[in-house]
Design a protein around this motif. Structure first.
Motif, PDB file in Angstrom:
ATOM      1  N   SER A 135      51.058  22.930  54.369  1.00 45.57           N
ATOM      2  CA  SER A 135      51.913  24.029  53.928  1.00 45.57           C
ATOM      3  C   SER A 135      53.145  23.412  53.280  1.00 45.57           C
ATOM      4  CB  SER A 135      52.308  24.875  55.138  1.00 45.57           C
ATOM      5  OG  SER A 135      53.188  25.894  54.742  1.00 45.57           O
ATOM      6  N   PHE A 136      53.349  23.711  51.993  1.00 44.95           N
ATOM      7  CA  PHE A 136      54.470  23.164  51.232  1.00 44.95           C
ATOM      8  C   PHE A 136      55.544  24.235  51.088  1.00 44.95           C
ATOM      9  CE2 PHE A 136      50.701  20.865  49.857  1.00 44.95           C
ATOM     10  CZ  PHE A 136      51.121  19.548  49.796  1.00 44.95           C
ATOM     11  N   ASP A 137      56.723  23.953  51.604  1.00 43.56           N
ATOM     12  CA  ASP A 137      57.877  24.844  51.493  1.00 43.56           C
ATOM     13  C   ASP A 137      58.694  24.351  50.294  1.00 43.56           C
ATOM     14  OD1 ASP A 137      60.188  26.320  51.748  1.00 43.56           O
ATOM     15  OD2 ASP A 137      60.586  25.748  53.812  1.00 43.56           O
ATOM     16  N   VAL A 138      58.627  25.098  49.179  1.00 48.83           N
ATOM     17  CA  VAL A 138      59.231  24.670  47.920  1.00 48.83           C
ATOM     18  C   VAL A 138      60.523  25.446  47.678  1.00 48.83           C
ATOM     19  CG1 VAL A 138      58.802  24.386  45.438  1.00 48.83           C
ATOM     20  CG2 VAL A 138      56.893  24.252  47.058  1.00 48.83           C
ATOM     21  N   GLU A 139      61.527  24.736  47.204  1.00 45.46           N
ATOM     22  CA  GLU A 139      62.819  25.347  46.880  1.00 45.46           C
ATOM     23  C   GLU A 139      63.403  26.104  48.071  1.00 45.46           C
ATOM     24  OE1 GLU A 139      62.479  27.668  43.304  1.00 45.46           O
ATOM     25  OE2 GLU A 139      61.692  25.991  42.152  1.00 45.46           O
ATOM     26  N   SER A 140      63.445  25.431  49.211  1.00 44.70           N
ATOM     27  CA  SER A 140      64.032  25.990  50.439  1.00 44.70           C
ATOM     28  C   SER A 140      63.487  27.372  50.786  1.00 44.70           C
ATOM     29  CB  SER A 140      65.548  26.043  50.322  1.00 44.70           C
ATOM     30  OG  SER A 140      66.059  24.753  50.118  1.00 44.70           O
ATOM     31  N   GLY A 141      62.177  27.505  50.733  1.00 48.50           N
ATOM     32  CA  GLY A 141      61.544  28.748  51.153  1.00 48.50           C
ATOM     33  C   GLY A 141      61.326  29.775  50.066  1.00 48.50           C
ATOM     34  N   ARG A 167      59.335  29.481  47.559  1.00 44.89           N
ATOM     35  CA  ARG A 167      57.893  29.506  47.298  1.00 44.89           C
ATOM     36  C   ARG A 167      57.186  28.740  48.405  1.00 44.89           C
ATOM     37  NH1 ARG A 167      58.787  26.903  42.398  1.00 44.89           N
ATOM     38  NH2 ARG A 167      57.143  25.456  42.909  1.00 44.89           N
ATOM     39  N   GLN A 168      55.940  29.148  48.657  1.00 46.78           N
ATOM     40  CA  GLN A 168      55.116  28.429  49.614  1.00 46.78           C
ATOM     41  C   GLN A 168      53.763  28.146  48.972  1.00 46.78           C
ATOM     42  OE1 GLN A 168      54.671  30.339  53.418  1.00 46.78           O
ATOM     43  NE2 GLN A 168      53.988  28.466  54.391  1.00 46.78           N
ATOM     44  N   HIS A 169      53.302  26.930  49.141  1.00 41.65           N
ATOM     45  CA  HIS A 169      51.983  26.526  48.673  1.00 41.65           C
ATOM     46  C   HIS A 169      51.178  26.180  49.924  1.00 41.65           C
ATOM     47  CE1 HIS A 169      53.624  25.106  44.491  1.00 41.65           C
ATOM     48  NE2 HIS A 169      54.239  26.189  44.932  1.00 41.65           N
ATOM     49  N   PHE A 170      49.927  26.605  49.960  1.00 41.65           N
ATOM     50  CA  PHE A 170      49.082  26.418  51.132  1.00 41.65           C
ATOM     51  C   PHE A 170      47.777  25.809  50.649  1.00 41.65           C
ATOM     52  CE2 PHE A 170      47.145  28.434  55.076  1.00 41.65           C
ATOM     53  CZ  PHE A 170      47.987  27.783  55.970  1.00 41.65           C
ATOM     54  N   TYR A 171      47.537  24.520  50.976  1.00 44.86           N
ATOM     55  CA  TYR A 171      46.408  23.769  50.432  1.00 44.86           C
ATOM     56  C   TYR A 171      45.511  23.244  51.545  1.00 44.86           C
ATOM     57  CZ  TYR A 171      48.922  23.413  45.933  1.00 44.86           C
ATOM     58  OH  TYR A 171      49.566  23.676  44.750  1.00 44.86           O
ATOM     59  N   LEU A 172      44.206  23.435  51.376  1.00 47.05           N
ATOM     60  CA  LEU A 172      43.207  22.925  52.318  1.00 47.05           C
ATOM     61  C   LEU A 172      42.433  21.793  51.641  1.00 47.05           C
ATOM     62  CD1 LEU A 172      41.741  23.235  55.070  1.00 47.05           C
ATOM     63  CD2 LEU A 172      40.198  24.853  53.929  1.00 47.05           C
ATOM     64  N   PHE A 173      42.547  20.602  52.218  1.00 45.32           N
ATOM     65  CA  PHE A 173      41.862  19.411  51.704  1.00 45.32           C
ATOM     66  C   PHE A 173      40.778  19.000  52.693  1.00 45.32           C
ATOM     67  CE2 PHE A 173      46.151  19.249  49.991  1.00 45.32           C
ATOM     68  CZ  PHE A 173      45.949  18.900  48.662  1.00 45.32           C
ATOM     69  N   SER A 174      39.688  18.413  52.168  1.00 49.82           N
ATOM     70  CA  SER A 174      38.598  17.972  53.035  1.00 49.82           C
ATOM     71  C   SER A 174      37.939  16.726  52.459  1.00 49.82           C
ATOM     72  CB  SER A 174      37.551  19.087  53.155  1.00 49.82           C
ATOM     73  OG  SER A 174      36.427  18.640  53.883  1.00 49.82           O
ATOM     74  N   ARG A 175      37.298  15.961  53.337  1.00 54.56           N
ATOM     75  CA  ARG A 175      36.508  14.815  52.866  1.00 54.56           C
ATOM     76  C   ARG A 175      35.245  15.325  52.149  1.00 54.56           C
ATOM     77  NH1 ARG A 175      38.989  10.448  54.991  1.00 54.56           N
ATOM     78  NH2 ARG A 175      39.877  10.619  57.074  1.00 54.56           N
ATOM     79  N   LYS A 189      45.961  35.198  54.353  1.00 52.68           N
ATOM     80  CA  LYS A 189      46.303  36.614  54.521  1.00 52.68           C
ATOM     81  C   LYS A 189      47.483  36.782  55.471  1.00 52.68           C
ATOM     82  CE  LYS A 189      44.165  41.080  55.397  1.00 52.68           C
ATOM     83  NZ  LYS A 189      42.954  41.807  55.761  1.00 52.68           N
ATOM     84  N   CYS A 190      47.520  35.977  56.532  1.00 52.30           N
ATOM     85  CA  CYS A 190      48.651  36.020  57.471  1.00 52.30           C
ATOM     86  C   CYS A 190      49.971  35.706  56.764  1.00 52.30           C
ATOM     87  CB  CYS A 190      48.449  35.011  58.600  1.00 52.30           C
ATOM     88  SG  CYS A 190      47.290  35.538  59.873  1.00 52.30           S
ATOM     89  N   LEU A 191      49.914  34.893  55.728  1.00 51.52           N
ATOM     90  CA  LEU A 191      51.118  34.513  54.984  1.00 51.52           C
ATOM     91  C   LEU A 191      51.459  35.511  53.874  1.00 51.52           C
ATOM     92  CD1 LEU A 191      50.369  30.700  54.709  1.00 51.52           C
ATOM     93  CD2 LEU A 191      52.215  31.756  56.037  1.00 51.52           C
ATOM     94  N   ASN A 192      50.641  36.574  53.760  1.00 50.39           N
ATOM     95  CA  ASN A 192      50.814  37.579  52.696  1.00 50.39           C
ATOM     96  C   ASN A 192      50.757  36.964  51.308  1.00 50.39           C
ATOM     97  OD1 ASN A 192      51.145  39.804  54.474  1.00 50.39           O
ATOM     98  ND2 ASN A 192      53.238  39.109  54.869  1.00 50.39           N
ATOM     99  N   MET A 193      49.837  36.030  51.140  1.00 56.09           N
ATOM    100  CA  MET A 193      49.638  35.366  49.848  1.00 56.09           C
ATOM    101  C   MET A 193      48.402  35.944  49.167  1.00 56.09           C
ATOM    102  SD  MET A 193      50.196  31.379  50.711  1.00 56.09           S
ATOM    103  CE  MET A 193      51.763  30.606  50.568  1.00 56.09           C
ATOM    104  N   PRO A 194      48.270  35.723  47.861  1.00 58.56           N
ATOM    105  CA  PRO A 194      47.055  36.163  47.164  1.00 58.56           C
ATOM    106  C   PRO A 194      45.818  35.458  47.732  1.00 58.56           C
ATOM    107  CG  PRO A 194      48.770  35.543  45.591  1.00 58.56           C
ATOM    108  CD  PRO A 194      49.250  35.131  46.954  1.00 58.56           C
ATOM    109  N   PRO A 195      44.633  36.076  47.592  1.00 54.30           N
ATOM    110  CA  PRO A 195      43.408  35.424  48.061  1.00 54.30           C
ATOM    111  C   PRO A 195      43.308  34.007  47.486  1.00 54.30           C
ATOM    112  CG  PRO A 195      42.939  37.649  47.324  1.00 54.30           C
ATOM    113  CD  PRO A 195      44.369  37.370  46.954  1.00 54.30           C
ATOM    114  N   PRO A 196      42.770  33.069  48.261  1.00 50.17           N
ATOM    115  CA  PRO A 196      42.761  31.677  47.812  1.00 50.17           C
ATOM    116  C   PRO A 196      41.841  31.427  46.622  1.00 50.17           C
ATOM    117  CG  PRO A 196      41.580  31.894  49.882  1.00 50.17           C
ATOM    118  CD  PRO A 196      42.191  33.226  49.596  1.00 50.17           C
ATOM    119  N   VAL A 197      42.222  30.405  45.866  1.00 53.37           N
ATOM    120  CA  VAL A 197      41.378  29.875  44.804  1.00 53.37           C
ATOM    121  C   VAL A 197      40.508  28.807  45.458  1.00 53.37           C
ATOM    122  CG1 VAL A 197      41.370  28.510  42.671  1.00 53.37           C
ATOM    123  CG2 VAL A 197      43.091  30.304  43.012  1.00 53.37           C
TER     124      VAL A 197
END
Length: 195
Positions: A124-130, A132-140, A157-165
């Motif tokens: 979870s990336f907190d950008v510009e002191s809150g 914007r938020q970026h939420f990234y899932l990485f995997s092997r 959805k809990c973060l009230n963000m658009p559906p993931p890409v």
């Protein structure tokens, strides 16, 4: 009568164990980052951003990856990332210090978030002191199981963000950056600052 009470109690226990997790439980930061388990390269599998205008740029991203490797101390690690846009690779490399389950780079606070996916890293990336938020899932793995993507979608959805890409697993990741590539990129940045 006592058998019925025991059966009723067992049924209630089963129901409480199968109850869906709350958003607070789903979004909890890791208690501790396991550095040996963290090490290595992972591909971006899915992501969402709190700032809808940037979602289109996220959709245009062909691939992305992160690579963690340990340095000399237990809390100091190297964090490298790569992104491919229009078949051109862009790299960034940072020496970071873990502070619990978080680290900071480029004034971005990054937190390792809990996921049930064994080989995943959820950042979870907190950008510009809150702002914007970026939420990234990485995997092997390049492609996850349906339930793993469903868990990530519920977290988004809990973060009230658009559906993931969800990234296309057939697209080629950027090659790992060599030390000469990194040096050339640093020189270009330095020259660009003097122009």
């Amino acid at each position: 009568m006592s058998i019925l009470c025991v059966l009723a109690l067992l049924c209630l226990m089963t129901l409480t164990h199968s109850a869906p997790l709350t958003c607070e439980e789903m979004l909890r930061p890791l208690d501790q980052v396991d550095l040996p388990r963290l090490e290595g390269r992972r591909a971006l599998v899915a992501a969402s951003l709190s700032h809808p205008p940037f979602m289109e740029r996220l959709r245009q991203r062909e691939t992305a990856s992160v690579d963690f490797s340990s340095n000399s101390s237990e809390s100091s690690i190297s964090f490298r990332r790569s992104t491919r846009f229009d078949n051109v690779c862009h790299y960034g490399s940072y020496n970071i210090s873990l502070q619990g389950s978080s680290f900071i780079f480029d004034n971005i606070t990054t937190t390792f978030t809990h996921t049930s996916c064994d080989d995943c890293v959820l950042l979870s990336f907190d950008v510009e002191s809150g702002k914007r938020q970026h939420f990234y899932l990485f995997s092997r793995r390049r492609q996850l199981e349906t339930q793993e993507i469903q868990e990530f979608t519920a977290q988004v959805k809990c973060l009230n963000m658009p559906p993931p890409v969800v990234m296309d697993p057939t697209k080629e990741l950027c090659p790992e950056e060599s030390s000469s590539d990194a040096a050339a990129q640093t020189e270009e940045k330095a020259e660009g600052q003097t122009d």
